[in-house]
Write a protein that holds these residues in place. Structure first.
Motif, PDB file in Angstrom:
ATOM      1  N   ARG A   1      33.891  27.700  45.499  1.00 23.08           N
ATOM      2  CA  ARG A   1      33.799  29.062  45.963  1.00 23.08           C
ATOM      3  C   ARG A   1      33.730  29.183  47.239  1.00 23.08           C
ATOM      4  O   ARG A   1      32.935  28.560  47.946  1.00 23.08           O
ATOM      5  CB  ARG A   1      32.551  29.729  45.275  1.00 23.08           C
ATOM      6  CG  ARG A   1      32.321  29.501  43.728  1.00 23.08           C
ATOM      7  CD  ARG A   1      31.286  30.468  43.260  1.00 23.08           C
ATOM      8  NE  ARG A   1      31.922  31.710  42.918  1.00 23.08           N
ATOM      9  CZ  ARG A   1      31.097  32.637  42.411  1.00 23.08           C
ATOM     10  NH1 ARG A   1      29.893  32.674  42.119  1.00 23.08           N
ATOM     11  NH2 ARG A   1      31.862  33.901  42.099  1.00 23.08           N
ATOM     12  N   MET A   2      34.544  29.852  48.030  1.00 19.84           N
ATOM     13  CA  MET A   2      34.916  30.081  49.248  1.00 19.84           C
ATOM     14  C   MET A   2      34.509  31.583  50.066  1.00 19.84           C
ATOM     15  O   MET A   2      34.943  32.278  49.291  1.00 19.84           O
ATOM     16  CB  MET A   2      36.027  29.614  49.838  1.00 19.84           C
ATOM     17  CG  MET A   2      36.472  29.782  51.274  1.00 19.84           C
ATOM     18  SD  MET A   2      35.356  29.091  52.464  1.00 19.84           S
ATOM     19  CE  MET A   2      36.031  27.300  52.059  1.00 19.84           C
ATOM     20  N   THR A   3      33.557  31.445  50.746  1.00 23.66           N
ATOM     21  CA  THR A   3      33.162  32.824  51.069  1.00 23.66           C
ATOM     22  C   THR A   3      32.882  32.853  52.686  1.00 23.66           C
ATOM     23  O   THR A   3      32.640  31.500  53.267  1.00 23.66           O
ATOM     24  CB  THR A   3      31.874  33.628  50.687  1.00 23.66           C
ATOM     25  OG1 THR A   3      30.752  32.777  50.656  1.00 23.66           O
ATOM     26  CG2 THR A   3      32.315  33.923  49.061  1.00 23.66           C
ATOM     27  N   GLY A   4      32.700  33.919  53.418  1.00 25.62           N
ATOM     28  CA  GLY A   4      32.245  33.864  54.830  1.00 25.62           C
ATOM     29  C   GLY A   4      31.058  33.675  54.975  1.00 25.62           C
ATOM     30  O   GLY A   4      30.479  32.725  55.701  1.00 25.62           O
ATOM     31  N   PHE A   5      30.077  34.335  54.066  1.00 29.81           N
ATOM     32  CA  PHE A   5      28.686  33.972  54.467  1.00 29.81           C
ATOM     33  C   PHE A   5      27.767  33.576  53.238  1.00 29.81           C
ATOM     34  O   PHE A   5      26.449  33.482  53.562  1.00 29.81           O
ATOM     35  CB  PHE A   5      28.105  35.652  54.534  1.00 29.81           C
ATOM     36  CG  PHE A   5      28.544  36.247  55.914  1.00 29.81           C
ATOM     37  CD1 PHE A   5      28.173  35.845  56.942  1.00 29.81           C
ATOM     38  CD2 PHE A   5      29.739  37.347  55.602  1.00 29.81           C
ATOM     39  CE1 PHE A   5      28.738  36.696  58.285  1.00 29.81           C
ATOM     40  CE2 PHE A   5      30.117  38.152  56.775  1.00 29.81           C
ATOM     41  CZ  PHE A   5      29.672  37.607  58.090  1.00 29.81           C
ATOM     42  N   GLY A   6      28.366  33.220  52.231  1.00 29.42           N
ATOM     43  CA  GLY A   6      27.763  32.493  51.243  1.00 29.42           C
ATOM     44  C   GLY A   6      27.506  33.298  49.987  1.00 29.42           C
ATOM     45  O   GLY A   6      27.564  34.497  49.992  1.00 29.42           O
TER      46      GLY A   6
END
Length: 390
Positions: free
Chosen positions: A124-129
């Protein structure tokens, strides 16, 4: 896994690995491209009826789709969700870059997917987690760099921070950390037989890249002020200078012996050599270096320093870099159809990577894609007819 997509003649260290990539922008597609070029069979799942991409590139230039099979699925319908869960049962990895909760809303969250396939590696890839006070906020590379402290550190003294393209958070702290995470999980699965979820946040990945800088600060060797340090243009022997033809050279002679060689060839007054790290001399040193550099062209300086360890290099444009003798000798850029692009990296001695091409027509046909997962033609035909896939 044995029941997934067959290797189909692909080579590379990841040959035989099956990856589902949920279509998106930025770091996840780059991770998918790199995994494909390392030999994995990557299936890119695009949402049926989705709008045009941010940059509507022709297929031959759209590296977000090169090296993949393409499947368009209506994920608003239960049949589409069930189809994708069935594919995840036979895959090794799934990677996605949606905001937290989106995959869960689609019925495709990690708990559901791992219940169907306990060996699945779910990246899973996000900016802020996946959690925290900003987890549901939108952002881009510049946003994440701002929160990491890195954007503040990049630029010249007295000038605003400079965005380093979108290389640091999106691709360095994002795609590279995602790849490291899923490959580490793949190694752990080889021991335990169990998959797991990787939470890759771009703010944290970018911060990890700056770990040495934090150590320097703790030791009192780095100022929190921009443009006052060894590696941020603060030091005159680690900076760029304009040449006589309005081009630039990069000077990076940090070590005293390299700086001495630089000073000998420039030439530079010996008082600077003996006091390289005396900050009281830096303003005068910078002025003398700048004055010398303006006396010759970039090519002149490149030729003068070519056989030395003075750590001086021409600042090449992106187009110039393709034709530089060093890059040509190493095959650092390759042709993919009419597109010239960086060659796959890193390089492997026993299982070389291959350059991913744009998907062929058969890679876009759901019949071809789903047959690789063992689906019967009648099942596929029913899904096409109902509009679940297209």
């Amino acid at each position: 896994m044995d029941a997934g997509i067959p290797a189909a003649g692909k080579t590379g260290p990841l040959a035989g690995l099956t990856v589902i990539e949920m279509a998106g922008l930025g770091p996840v597609p780059l991770a998918g491209l790199m995994l494909s070029e390392m030999g994995a069979e990557v299936l890119r799942v695009e949402r049926a009826g989705s709008g045009p991409a941010l940059l509507n590139l022709p297929a031959e230039y759209d590296l977000d789709r090169h090296g993949r099979s393409i499947l368009r699925v209506d994920l608003k319908r239960g049949e589409g969700t069930e189809l994708l869960l069935g594919l995840a049962e036979k895959a090794d990895m799934l990677i996605e870059g949606y905001r937290p909760g989106v995959m869960e809303q689609l019925g495709l969250g990690p708990n559901t997917a791992l219940a169907r396939n306990p060996a699945l590696i779910y990246g899973r890839m996000t900016g802020f987690g996946q959690d925290g006070p900003l987890s549901d906020r939108a952002g881009h590379d510049i946003t994440y760099l701002a929160y990491s402290g890195l954007l503040h550190a990049i630029g010249r003294r007295g000038n605003p921070p400079v965005p380093p393209l979108n290389l640091v958070a999106d691709y360095g702290g994002g795609a590279m950390m995602l790849i490291a995470g899923v490959l580490a999980a793949l190694f752990q699965r080889s021991r335990s037989g169990k998959g797991q979820v990787i939470d890759a946040a771009m703010v944290e990945g970018a911060s990890m890249l700056a770990t040495p800088v934090h150590a320097f600060m703790a030791a009192g060797l780095w100022s929190d002020a921009r443009g006052e340090n060894l590696l941020d243009s603060g030091a005159p022997f680690y900076d760029t200078y304009e040449t006589a033809d309005a081009r630039h050279v990069a000077v990076g002679c940090l070590e005293p012996r390299f700086f001495a060689e630089f000073a000998r060839l420039l030439p530079l007054d010996q008082r600077f050599v003996h006091g390289q790290y005396d900050r009281t001399t830096w303003a005068a040193m910078r002025a003398e270096i700048a004055g010398r550099m303006k006396q010759k062209t970039r090519s002149d300086w490149e030729a003068l320093f070519a056989a030395s360890d003075a750590c001086v290099a021409p600042v090449l444009s992106l187009l110039e870099a393709r034709d530089h003798p060093r890059n040509r000798a190493r095959g650092a850029f390759v042709k993919s159809g009419t597109l010239e692009r960086p060659a796959p990296a890193p390089r492997f001695s026993q299982t070389p990577s291959t350059v991913a091409a744009a998907p062929a027509d058969h890679d876009r046909r759901p019949q071809t894609v789903l047959k690789r997962f063992g689906m019967a033609e009648s099942e596929i035909a029913a899904l096409v007819k109902s509009g679940v896939i297209g």
